[in-house]
Design an enzyme around this catalytic site. Structure first.
Site, PDB file in Angstrom:
ATOM      1  N   GLU A 160       0.908  -1.389   0.118  1.00 14.78           N
ATOM      2  CA  GLU A 160       0.032  -0.076   0.058  1.00 14.78           C
ATOM      3  C   GLU A 160       0.898   1.257  -0.079  1.00 14.78           C
ATOM      4  OE1 GLU A 160      -2.787  -0.139   3.084  1.00 14.78           O
ATOM      5  OE2 GLU A 160      -3.693  -2.055   2.387  1.00 14.78           O
ATOM      6  N   GLU A 267      -5.984 -10.979  -1.137  1.00 11.45           N
ATOM      7  CA  GLU A 267      -6.675 -10.729  -0.244  1.00 11.45           C
ATOM      8  C   GLU A 267      -8.352 -10.688  -0.486  1.00 11.45           C
ATOM      9  OE1 GLU A 267      -5.234  -7.390   2.297  1.00 11.45           O
ATOM     10  OE2 GLU A 267      -3.171  -7.722   1.914  1.00 11.45           O
TER      11      GLU A 267
HETATM   12  C1  XIL Z   1      -6.129  -6.562   8.195  1.00 11.80           C
HETATM   13  C2  XIL Z   1      -6.435  -7.796   9.416  1.00 11.80           C
HETATM   14  O1  XIL Z   1      -7.294  -8.780   8.376  1.00 11.80           O
HETATM   15  C3  XIL Z   1      -7.058  -7.384  10.360  1.00 11.80           C
HETATM   16  O2  XIL Z   1      -7.232  -8.458  11.569  1.00 11.80           O
HETATM   17  C4  XIL Z   1      -6.112  -6.420  11.310  1.00 11.80           C
HETATM   18  O3  XIL Z   1      -6.636  -5.784  12.541  1.00 11.80           O
HETATM   19  C5  XIL Z   1      -5.721  -5.197  10.083  1.00 11.80           C
HETATM   20  O4  XIL Z   1      -5.321  -5.839   9.254  1.00 11.80           O
HETATM   21  N1  XIL Z   1      -4.809  -4.826   3.850  1.00 11.80           N
HETATM   22  C6  XIL Z   1      -3.869  -5.719   4.103  1.00 11.80           C
HETATM   23  C7  XIL Z   1      -4.075  -6.576   5.266  1.00 11.80           C
HETATM   24  O5  XIL Z   1      -2.852  -5.661   3.616  1.00 11.80           O
HETATM   25  O6  XIL Z   1      -3.040  -6.737   6.008  1.00 11.80           O
HETATM   26  C8  XIL Z   1      -5.421  -6.037   6.391  1.00 11.80           C
HETATM   27  O7  XIL Z   1      -5.411  -6.894   7.231  1.00 11.80           O
HETATM   28  C9  XIL Z   1      -6.207  -5.618   5.573  1.00 11.80           C
HETATM   29  C10 XIL Z   1      -6.179  -4.684   4.491  1.00 11.80           C
END
Ligand code: XIL
Length: 375
Positions: A160, A267
């Site tokens: 990101e 994701e």
């Molecule tokens: C999220 C997790 O799912 C949560 O448990 C945590 O509290 C915050 O992070 N983008 C990403 C992930 O790259 O690492 C994030 O994961 C969601 C958004």
């Protein structure tokens, strides 16, 4: 409890061995990993506690062939205090993956969220001098990548970094403030120096779309122009029922594949709840209120929409050989982060398995899309 993931791993269903494959899915005959192999890896995000529930451990082992730590390999989890590393929880995930013949993806080496403050800031929150920040970044990446050498297939090196808006093209973060725009290139160089075999990825949300796609392409070209290794772009895939359009996502895949890179959906989840603003997956963009229309259950019509959406996505992924992995951000609806983001305490249904771990119509749609689009 330490070490129990290993015992569970050894006693639960192991894909490819004599035990029937679908104890956890109520008799469904084909699993995701079977349907996807050898065309692509099918992954899920897990925590080191996932295997404490034998039924969940068994479901993960039979359905997926790739794991990403949802939180436990992020910088704050591995090195919250400078120089003091905690690898135990991540090690349990790696051991589970090994016991079940799965790959592991490292997530992540550099991100503005879930990173310890000391990496790029002094005690007053001011940016460290560039050389000090670079030394910290290098030390973290070197230690972590070397630790997991041979255990992890690839790393989300930078997560990101691209800005949601047009200017500046990179997000304003502690790393960028301390080091400058080239913190991204440096992170890729440090990772490659630490392990020249491991794959290196750039990972972000919404980069398949519009202006953010152009900025991500610019960043990828900068990384390549600097002579650094990059193997794939990770499109996070935190999507909604109606948007982005499959054709727009496909344009993104084509654009990154056109740079000679593999594309991974890293994701994946489909938010079925109403959204206030269009902020994608910006973890800082939380909202206080939002309606929670499906507390009592997901209406049939929405269930079908979700299945159709997943079916259309996987049919499209299968047309692109560059898409070599799809990872879901969680296993069951009950443990999805979308029950708490962007509004806390709602009831969401973004994944393929329901709160009782039963496969949903979306599961069948994905299996069908994988099977009917096999090359
Ligand atoms: C999220 C997790 O799912 C949560 O448990 C945590 O509290 C915050 O992070 N983008 C990403 C992930 O790259 O690492 C994030 O994961 C969601 C958004």
């Amino acid at each position: 409890m330490r070490g129990c993931i290993i015992c569970l791993a050894l006693t639960s269903t192991v894909f490819g061995q004599q035990t029937p494959p679908s104890s956890a899915t109520g008799g469904a005959s084909v699993t995701l990993r079977q349907a996807a192999a050898p065309r692509m890896l099918i992954g899920t995000a897990v925590s080191s506690r996932s295997a404490a529930n034998p039924k969940l451990a068994s479901l993960i082992a039979e359905q997926f062939d790739c794991l990403t730590a949802e939180n436990e390999m992020k910088p704050v989890s591995l090195q919250s205090m400078q120089g003091s590393f905690s690898f135990e929880r991540a090690a349990r995930i790696v051991a589970f993956a090994k016991a079940h013949n799965m790959q592991v993806i490292g997530h992540n080496l550099c991100w503005h969220s879930q990173a310890p403050r000391w990496l790029f800031q002094d005690g007053d929150g001011q940016p460290l001098p560039r050389e000090a920040a670079l030394a910290n970044l290098k030390a973290h990446i070197e230690a972590v990548v070397k630790h997991f050498k041979g255990k992890v297939k690839g790393w989300d090196v930078v997560n990101e970094a691209v800005n949601d808006g047009p200017s500046p093209y990179l997000r304003d973060t502690p790393a960028r403030r301390a080091i400058g725009d080239d913190f991204v290139v440096k992170a890729f160089e440090f990772a490659h120096q630490a392990d020249s075999d491991v794959e290196l990825y750039y990972n972000d949300y919404n980069i398949e779309q519009g202006g953010k796609r152009e900025r991500a392409l610019h960043l990828i070209r900068q990384i390549k122009a600097a002579g650094a290794r990059i193997d794939a772009v990770g499109i996070q895939g935190h999507w909604q029922l109606e948007s982005p359009a499959v054709a727009e996502i496909e344009r993104g895949i084509r654009a990154f594949a056109g740079e000679g890179l593999k594309v991974m959906i890293t994701e994946l989840d489909v938010d079925v709840l109403p959204r206030g603003r269009g902020f994608g997956a910006d973890v800082n963009a939380t909202e206080r209120q939002g309606s929670d229309p499906y507390r009592a259950g997901l209406p049939e019509a929405v269930q079908k929409k979700l299945a159709d959406r997943y079916g259309a996505l996987f049919s499209m992924f299968m047309q692109h050989p560059e898409v070599t992995r799809v990872t879901f951000w969680g296993v069951t609806d009950g443990d999805s982060w979308l029950n708490g983001f962007p509004v806390r305490g709602r009831t969401n249904y973004p994944l393929l398995f329901d709160r009782q771990m039963r496969p949903k119509p979306a599961f069948d749609a994905v299996i069908k899309a994988l099977q009917s689009n096999k090359p």
